[in-house]
Design an enzyme around this catalytic site. Structure first.
Site, PDB file in Angstrom:
ATOM      1  N   LYS A  32       6.740  -5.750   8.176  1.00  0.00           N
ATOM      2  CA  LYS A  32       6.169  -4.579   7.519  1.00  0.00           C
ATOM      3  C   LYS A  32       7.291  -3.590   7.245  1.00  0.00           C
ATOM      4  CE  LYS A  32       2.692  -0.938   8.184  1.00  0.00           C
ATOM      5  NZ  LYS A  32       1.616  -0.442   9.081  1.00  0.00           N
ATOM      6  N   GLY A  76       0.825  -1.202   0.000  1.00  0.00           N
ATOM      7  CA  GLY A  76       0.000   0.000   0.000  1.00  0.00           C
ATOM      8  C   GLY A  76       0.854   1.244   0.000  1.00  0.00           C
ATOM      9  N   GLY A  77       0.199   2.391   0.244  1.00  0.00           N
ATOM     10  CA  GLY A  77       0.915   3.649   0.208  1.00  0.00           C
ATOM     11  C   GLY A  77       1.973   3.771   1.289  1.00  0.00           C
ATOM     12  N   ASP A 114      -8.494   3.451  11.602  1.00  0.00           N
ATOM     13  CA  ASP A 114      -8.705   2.790  10.315  1.00  0.00           C
ATOM     14  C   ASP A 114      -9.185   1.359  10.518  1.00  0.00           C
ATOM     15  OD1 ASP A 114      -8.819   2.718   7.552  1.00  0.00           O
ATOM     16  OD2 ASP A 114      -6.740   2.077   7.316  1.00  0.00           O
ATOM     17  N   VAL A 123       4.002  -5.530   3.253  1.00  0.00           N
ATOM     18  CA  VAL A 123       4.096  -6.538   4.302  1.00  0.00           C
ATOM     19  C   VAL A 123       4.455  -7.860   3.639  1.00  0.00           C
ATOM     20  CG1 VAL A 123       2.913  -7.754   6.167  1.00  0.00           C
ATOM     21  CG2 VAL A 123       2.389  -5.351   5.708  1.00  0.00           C
TER      22      VAL A 123
END
Length: 626
Positions: free
Chosen positions: A38, A18-19, A130, A23
């Site tokens: 990560k 992702g941004g 989130d 991972v």
């Protein structure tokens, strides 16, 4: 690739990108154990690095069975990485995409487990921001785990409009002060999706913003008994929602019991376990641990061994936990099927048993490295791999240690304090039984208790366990439960203490680790009592032990009073203390050894180091007679 990787780990495959970074699933080169790493995205600035550090600090302190555990934070000039537990399961997002609505009881079980994970963060003063299905993993045992705190911030800090649009609280769409009530809103949105099979609101980002800000709460999409829960959790004003996840759990349990009976959670977890096991081929470890068609069956068992007791009902679950406890790195010598259900169980067990025989033989060393589990949930049955034949006098023994101890687990009641709000709850059911490490001998009349942090404590079986957890993360678990007068009492006590805030953390650092960089931050650090270091074998975990002084009562002489502190990679200590009459000194040895092994063993300390430390602890306790 980021251009670098953490030394000592071999990347197996990428799990997500992702941004913020990526991972990967990786293998510890020394132990063979699986981990998730990560990596921060290349070109990240200092603010991004600090967010990564904050996530690591939070994971290190939130020692909850519903939050992925931190192993290490690695910083280099060319990058930052977090090494954490590889949770072997399927994401809730995938479960919903494949199955649609999960049903009320399974949805309540997912919500409860996730809320307990959020509660651990809220107790540390952290807001997730989130919470969404992609950040919840459901292993084959039917529990749920939070796996990403990438944009979490301290409660009370001003924050911008970050998050995932389908689940963002009204206040989260603009500059706002981060509050736990925002996570409650997001969790309720996910709950609606689990129950109904669709998100509360649809449309593009602009339409979603308008709906979250002004549209009525869609209570009509869930069964009538659950509507008050949804109305409260998705209230437009944060002041009208439960103050935090712990308070919401109390509401959830009351509503669930009234609507679906006292055994609602058992049925819900069992349903989740079945849904997750059906997608076992998607588990991260499936393709790695075993080749071909064996992978799916084993992947379910890999996770099921830790808490299968709750996944397939009491009878089947106890068998699965027993099997997980008895499994070792040796080739499985005996297969039994327990808990076959709904008429088809025996056939399923037979089919599952065939797969397990091949699985156990093909991965005997790796099974131990990946937690020593070997229970497979398949088609309504639990198939358990054991290492010695029942009633055979050990004829099928395959070289496993002869002194393995499987103990039942009792949960400690915990009171959570969040300002004026006080919530008393029992932790979500974890494993019904646990296999003690071979360095720990369970004394006669002793039992295993699970504290609010998910750590196991050994104490007399006849005593009651209770704990308290504050909003600053500080807390204490006492066995026996304290009556308010303090002190150890004539029977002694076993206590687990967590630091609350930076001040108490530094005091613990000074008392137990005076020569460490953390202890020296105090300037002139003078421990209250002499301490003795215990080598752990892993640089990321430190430990020390000392003889304590008893005040305000205590057992009559002779007695023993000792405490052991372990320090995680981020400098956060945990102390387990034991004060007992001398006749029960073996309880202190067992309690402190178990605390040490959980800390050092979780960081992949070698068996020789664990054995050496266990001998040192036993010798120290033997010298502490007063």
């Amino acid at each position: 690739m980021n251009g670098w990787h953490v030394d000592g780990y071999t990347e197996v495959r990428e799990l997500g990108r992702g941004g913020q970074g990526r991972v990967v699933l990786a293998r510890n080169d020394a132990s063979g154990a699986p981990v998730a790493i990560k990596y921060l995205a290349g070109g990240a600035d200092e603010a991004d690095r600090e967010r990564m550090r904050h996530e690591a600090r939070m994971l290190a302190r939130a020692d909850s069975p519903h939050v992925a555990r931190l192993y290490r934070l690695v910083e280099r000039a060319d990058g930052v990485a977090i090494i954490m537990e590889a949770v072997d399961g399927v994401s809730l997002k995938e479960l919903l995409a494949r199955n649609g609505a999960l049903g009320p009881e399974a949805s309540l079980a997912v919500l409860k487990g996730s809320l307990l994970g959020l509660a651990a963060a809220h107790a540390l003063g952290v807001v997730h921001r989130d919470y969404k299905p992609a950040n919840v993993v459901v292993p084959a045992d039917g529990t749920s785990r939070l796996v990403d705190f990438g944009i979490a911030v301290p409660a009370g800090r001003e924050a911008g409009g970050s998050g995932t649009a389908s689940y963002m609280a009204p206040e989260q769409w603009d500059r706002h002060v981060a509050r736990p009530a925002g996570d409650v809103y997001s969790a309720t949105c996910v709950f609606v999706e689990c129950v109904s099979g669709r998100r509360p609101y649809g449309g593009d980002r602009r339409e979603l913003m308008r709906a979250h800000l002004t549209a009525p709460v869609p209570v009509e999409t869930v069964p009538e008994p659950l509507r008050p829960l949804v109305a409260a959790g998705m209230a437009k004003s944060p002041d009208d929602r439960p103050a935090g996840a712990a308070a919401f759990v109390a509401d959830l349990e009351r509503v669930a019991r009234e609507a679906y009976g006292p055994d609602w959670e058992e049925r819900g977890v069992r349903g989740l376990a079945g849904a997750a096991a059906a997608l076992a081929a998607l588990f991260p470890l499936a393709a790695w641990l075993l080749p071909g068609g064996q992978a799916a069956g084993h992947a379910a068992g890999q996770a099921a061994g830790q808490a299968a007791g709750q996944a397939a009902g009491h009878a089947a679950g106890q068998a699965a936990s027993q099997g997980a406890g008895q499994a070792s790195s040796g080739t499985a010598g005996h297969i039994t099927a327990h808990g076959a259900q709904h008429g088809a169980g025996q056939a399923a067990a037979k089919a599952g048993g065939t797969a397990v025989k091949g699985a156990a033989g093909g991965a005997k060393g790796l099974l131990a490295a990946a937690a020593g589990t070997a229970a497979v949930v398949a088609a309504g049955a639990v198939v358990v791999v054991t290492t010695a034949g029942h009633g055979s006098g050990g004829k099928h023994d395959t070289g496993a240690p002869s002194a393995l101890t499987v103990a039942a687990v009792r949960n400690c009641t915990t009171t959570t304090y969040a300002g004026p709000t006080r919530t008393t709850m029992t932790p979500s059911p974890g494993p019904a039984k646990v296999r003690l490490p071979e360095q720990v001998r369970l004394p006669k009349g002793a039992a295993v208790f699970r504290s609010q942090t998910g750590q196991y404590l050994i104490a007399p079986a006849a005593e009651r366990c209770a704990g308290a957890l504050g909003v600053d993360g500080g807390g204490e678990t006492d066995i026996p439960a304290r009556t308010g007068t303090g002190g150890a009492g004539p029977t002694g006590s076993i206590v687990q203490v967590l630091p609350g805030g930076v001040g108490s953390r530094y005091q613990m650092d000074c008392d137990y680790f005076p020569d460490s960089p953390e202890g020296r931050k105090q300037g002139e650090c003078r421990p209250v009592l002499p301490v003795q270091a215990i080598p752990t074998g892993v640089p990321s975990v430190r430990a020390s032990i000392r003889k304590d002084e008893v005040t305000n009562g205590g057992p009559p002489s002779p007695y023993v009073a000792v405490s052991l502190a372990t320090m995680d990679p981020n400098g956060w200590p945990t102390v387990v203390g034991c004060t007992k009459p001398w006749a029960q000194a073996d309880l202190c040895t067992a309690a402190l050894t178990y605390a040490f092994v959980q800390a050092a063993g979780g960081a992949h300390a070698a068996k020789a180091d664990l054995d050496r430390a266990a001998r040192s602890i036993a010798a120290f306790v033997a010298s502490a007679k007063r």
